[in-house]
Design a protein around this motif. Structure first.
Motif, PDB file in Angstrom:
ATOM      1  N   VAL A  86       0.973  -1.195   0.135  1.00 47.92           N
ATOM      2  CA  VAL A  86      -0.125  -0.039   0.017  1.00 47.92           C
ATOM      3  C   VAL A  86       0.650   1.394  -0.059  1.00 47.92           C
ATOM      4  CG1 VAL A  86      -1.621   1.537   1.420  1.00 47.92           C
ATOM      5  CG2 VAL A  86      -1.923  -1.089   1.174  1.00 47.92           C
ATOM      6  N   SER A  87       0.747   1.973  -1.046  1.00 50.97           N
ATOM      7  CA  SER A  87       1.188   3.343  -0.860  1.00 50.97           C
ATOM      8  C   SER A  87       0.285   4.542  -0.975  1.00 50.97           C
ATOM      9  CB  SER A  87       2.041   3.487  -2.338  1.00 50.97           C
ATOM     10  OG  SER A  87       3.095   2.516  -2.373  1.00 50.97           O
ATOM     11  N   VAL A  88       0.206   5.451  -0.165  1.00 50.91           N
ATOM     12  CA  VAL A  88      -0.612   6.435   0.233  1.00 50.91           C
ATOM     13  C   VAL A  88      -0.050   7.492   0.930  1.00 50.91           C
ATOM     14  CG1 VAL A  88      -1.590   5.408   2.320  1.00 50.91           C
ATOM     15  CG2 VAL A  88      -3.081   6.833   0.638  1.00 50.91           C
ATOM     16  N   THR A  89      -0.472   8.668   0.605  1.00 47.86           N
ATOM     17  CA  THR A  89      -0.131   9.855   1.286  1.00 47.86           C
ATOM     18  C   THR A  89      -1.292  10.634   1.998  1.00 47.86           C
ATOM     19  OG1 THR A  89       1.790  10.110  -0.263  1.00 47.86           O
ATOM     20  CG2 THR A  89       1.208  12.139   0.975  1.00 47.86           C
ATOM     21  N   PHE A  90      -1.196  10.847   3.424  1.00 42.25           N
ATOM     22  CA  PHE A  90      -2.193  11.653   3.929  1.00 42.25           C
ATOM     23  C   PHE A  90      -1.589  13.275   3.712  1.00 42.25           C
ATOM     24  CE2 PHE A  90      -3.054   7.344   5.168  1.00 42.25           C
ATOM     25  CZ  PHE A  90      -4.242   7.010   4.639  1.00 42.25           C
ATOM     26  N   HIS A  91      -2.393  14.055   3.349  1.00 40.98           N
ATOM     27  CA  HIS A  91      -1.763  15.495   3.302  1.00 40.98           C
ATOM     28  C   HIS A  91      -2.209  16.225   4.646  1.00 40.98           C
ATOM     29  CE1 HIS A  91      -0.582  14.623  -0.660  1.00 40.98           C
ATOM     30  NE2 HIS A  91      -1.799  14.168  -0.896  1.00 40.98           N
TER      31      HIS A  91
END
Ligand SMILES: Nc1ncnc2c1ncn2[C@@H]1O[C@H](COP(=O)(O)OP(=O)(O)O)[C@@H](O)[C@H]1O
Ligand SMILES: [Mg+2]
Length: 260
Positions: A41-46
């Protein structure tokens, strides 16, 4: 709606990442009991964004939150809070990071019944030997709408008010990011709306970053973005969700949790 393979970045609202995973993998058990709960899983939370995480039961939502919050170890890839890589942190540093940078809100409010609302809110900081920033605390208490309830004990508060105390407790130390796992799961719809409205306010007015797991399309519609998980992978990423759009998307999951 098209499926987004994990690893494909979506347009951020702000550039700064409050938390980020790269090929985060989590495997439980071995042999016949081996379960890949998170599959690269690759995800960014801004920063200053409210993200909802949705997906069928068993799709890895809680595992993702726990791994990102340093509450569980990871099997591969990386998880970062701000610029800090969680893997390899010694216990003491990890405890510090969790205490200083992360807030966690659970489905069960986990309040201490013998303490007042205010004492519950400041408890983590009291344990850490830190003085709360008074002005900030006042603002948090006002934003959650608990000003007249600070001397009440949990048993004297409604479910929604108790969960708002838990939210205020998570906010009080100004964490970089708050993770909430089904925070309205134990609340009636009115109390749930109260807590969701507050979480949204904390993002809009206090610049807080919030990542929330929910199975409820109406709850997800409070968020700025919905990330959908299925079988341990990110299968969709929806900006500006409405309850109807989310419901439509959820219908695309078959009984086994795969996307159609
Ligand atoms: N401690 C554990 N040991 C073994 N398997 C686990 C454990 N926690 C979760 N799992 C498995 O990992 C998968 C993802 O679980 P979870 O993250 O709890 O899903 P969700 O929160 O989306 O319902 C499921 O198949 C679940 O059975
Ligand atoms: Mg879960």
């Amino acid at each position: 709606m098209t499926t987004i393979p994990s690893g494909v970045p979506t347009a951020p609202r702000t550039t700064a990442a409050a938390a980020r995973t790269t090929d985060l993998t989590k495997v439980y058990g071995e042999g016949e009991t081996r379960v890949v709960a998170l599959d690269a899983v690759s995800v960014t939370f801004h920063q200053a964004q409210f993200t909802a995480i949705m997906g069928p039961s068993g799709s890895g939502k809680s595992t993702l939150m726990h791994c990102m919050a340093g509450l569980d170890t990871i099997s591969g890839g990386s998880a970062r809070i701000g610029d800090t890589e969680l893997t390899g942190l010694k216990d003491k540093k990890l405890t510090q990071l969790r205490r200083d940078k992360i807030g966690f809100i659970f489905q069960a409010f986990n309040l201490l019944p013998t303490l007042t609302a205010l004492e519950n809110i400041t408890l983590p900081m009291d344990i850490a030997g830190r003085k709360p920033d008074r002005a900030w605390l006042d603002r948090v208490v006002e934003t959650v709408g608990l000003s007249g309830r600070l001397k009440h004990r949990p048993g004297q508060l409604s479910g929604g008010q108790q969960q708002r105390v838990a939210v205020a407790r998570a906010l009080a130390s100004r964490p970089e990011i708050i993770f909430a796992d089904e925070p309205t799961g134990n609340l009636d719809s009115r109390s749930g709306a109260e807590v969701l409205g507050f979480l949204r306010n904390s993002v809009r007015e206090l610049g807080q970053t919030v990542v929330m797991v929910t199975h409820d399309p109406a709850a997800a519609s409070y968020a700025d973005r919905v990330v959908f998980l299925a079988d341990g992978r990110i299968v969709d990423d929806m900006p500006d969700p409405t309850a109807d759009l989310v419901l439509e998307r959820m219908k695309g999951f078959d009984a086994k949790g795969r996307t159609n």
